[in-house]
Every structure is written in C-alpha cells, then in structure tokens.
Motif scaffolding. Structure first.
Motif, PDB file in Angstrom:
ATOM      1  N   UNK A   1     -78.576 -23.183 -12.852  1.00  0.00           N
ATOM      2  CA  UNK A   1     -79.400 -23.492 -11.678  1.00  0.00           C
ATOM      3  C   UNK A   1     -80.148 -22.261 -11.194  1.00  0.00           C
ATOM      4  N   UNK A   2     -79.480 -21.128 -11.225  1.00  0.00           N
ATOM      5  CA  UNK A   2     -80.092 -19.886 -10.777  1.00  0.00           C
ATOM      6  C   UNK A   2     -81.273 -19.514 -11.668  1.00  0.00           C
ATOM      7  N   UNK A   3     -81.126 -19.693 -12.960  1.00  0.00           N
ATOM      8  CA  UNK A   3     -82.180 -19.316 -13.899  1.00  0.00           C
ATOM      9  C   UNK A   3     -83.353 -20.286 -13.895  1.00  0.00           C
TER      10      UNK A   3
ATOM     11  N   UNK B   1     -80.970 -29.341  -5.777  1.00  0.00           N
ATOM     12  CA  UNK B   1     -79.547 -29.642  -5.594  1.00  0.00           C
ATOM     13  C   UNK B   1     -79.168 -31.023  -6.123  1.00  0.00           C
ATOM     14  N   UNK B   2     -80.005 -32.032  -5.890  1.00  0.00           N
ATOM     15  CA  UNK B   2     -79.661 -33.385  -6.348  1.00  0.00           C
ATOM     16  C   UNK B   2     -79.669 -33.467  -7.870  1.00  0.00           C
ATOM     17  N   UNK B   3     -80.621 -32.798  -8.485  1.00  0.00           N
ATOM     18  CA  UNK B   3     -80.682 -32.776  -9.952  1.00  0.00           C
ATOM     19  C   UNK B   3     -79.492 -32.010 -10.512  1.00  0.00           C
ATOM     20  N   UNK B   4     -79.124 -30.927  -9.855  1.00  0.00           N
ATOM     21  CA  UNK B   4     -77.983 -30.130 -10.302  1.00  0.00           C
ATOM     22  C   UNK B   4     -76.694 -30.946 -10.233  1.00  0.00           C
ATOM     23  N   UNK B   5     -76.520 -31.708  -9.168  1.00  0.00           N
ATOM     24  CA  UNK B   5     -75.314 -32.525  -9.016  1.00  0.00           C
ATOM     25  C   UNK B   5     -75.231 -33.555 -10.149  1.00  0.00           C
ATOM     26  N   UNK B   6     -76.340 -34.226 -10.442  1.00  0.00           N
ATOM     27  CA  UNK B   6     -76.368 -35.210 -11.522  1.00  0.00           C
ATOM     28  C   UNK B   6     -76.129 -34.529 -12.875  1.00  0.00           C
TER      29      UNK B   6
END
Length: 171
Positions: A54-56, A61-66
């Motif tokens: 995610x950092x790179x 946030x919603x895409x990261x959770x999925x």
C-alpha cells in the motif's frame, strides 16, 4: 532493497510491484515470502505485506481491505494445495531469491477468481454471495410468511420445515 516499516530487520525486494498483477497477488507473494523466511505470526506478515504494498502504490483503504482479504484467500490456497510445502522444500536447497521467484511464478499461474470462488463455496456452501446474518435470515422468514399467507404451498412447506428444525434444536 527496501526495509519493511513493521519489521525493520526484514529486508524485502519489492521490485515486482507494479508489473500489471493484482494488489492481492503482490500482498500474498510478500506475505508468503515472509512466512517462509522469517519467524513470527503469519497474520503479522500479512499486515506487514499489505502495508508495504500500500505504501509503494498508494492504494485506497477500501481497495487495500479487499486486496488483503483476497491475499488471505491466496495464502490459504497455497497452504491447502501443498504449493507452499513444495516451495519451502526448494528453499532448503537454494537461496531466498529462488523462493521469491518460485512464489511469484506460482501466483502468476494461480487464478485469483477460481481461488475466491473455491473459498466462497467452502465457506458458504453455495456459489458465493454474502453469508447470512440475523437480519437477512429474519427478512427471508418474513418473506416466506408473506408468501404462505398469499397461498403459496411451497412457502408453507418451507415454514413447516423451519418450525421443525427450531423445535428439534430447542428440545
């Protein structure tokens, strides 16, 4: 080489990031690599991998959770299919770079939609969809009552079956 912010002692090459593969596969690759090369909690490895990717890539946030959920499904599949054991066996004979390459190749050959469908079937015993909640179950029963009142014999039979299950479980 870049250092993970959650595990400063872990040096991880994230050179493959951004090569057209899904976020989930990138997270899974990094988490599986950490599982094989570092001690600690696998859930912590998933969190660290998700944060690193995610950092790179500046993932919302919603895409990261999925994506983290999909990565978890890929990790479970790697364990269940025996792929992780086979790759780990190669690790004992080779270098960490070989492990990373083997993980990457396995993930590239793995169909994420097929893994997600398999997980949905296992968890829900259906072709996917949302798992039942009390509210959805109540709405479904209320709908059956409406159909039964309207004279639907199938709905009445279904309600009788539900009543019998409840009576059996309470007895």
């Amino acid at each position: 080489m870049e250092k993970s912010q959650f595990r400063p002692e872990v040096s991880v090459d994230i050179g493959k990031v951004g090569h057209g593969r899904s976020f989930a596969k990138d997270i899974a690759e990094l988490a599986l690599f950490l599982d094989l090369t570092e001690a600690g909690d696998p859930a912590g490895h998933l969190e660290a991998a998700a944060a690193e990717v995610a950092n790179d890539r500046h993932i919302p946030a919603t895409t990261l959770k999925r994506s983290a959920s999909e990565a978890r499904a890929l990790i479970e599949h790697a364990h269940e299919s025996g792929a992780l054991r086979r790759i780990e066996a190669r690790r004992e004979a080779g270098a960490d770079w070989d492990v990373r390459h083997a993980l990457s190749a396995w993930l590239d050959d793995t169909s994420l939609p097929a893994v997600l469908k398999q997980r949905a079937l296992r968890l829900n015993r259906s072709r996917g969809g949302r798992p039942p909640t009390k509210a959805r179950t109540l709405r479904a029963v209320e709908e059956l009552v409406e159909y039964a009142r309207a004279g639907s014999p199938g709905a009445r039979d279904e309600l009788r079956s539900i009543r019998a299950l409840i009576a059996r479980d309470l007895a």
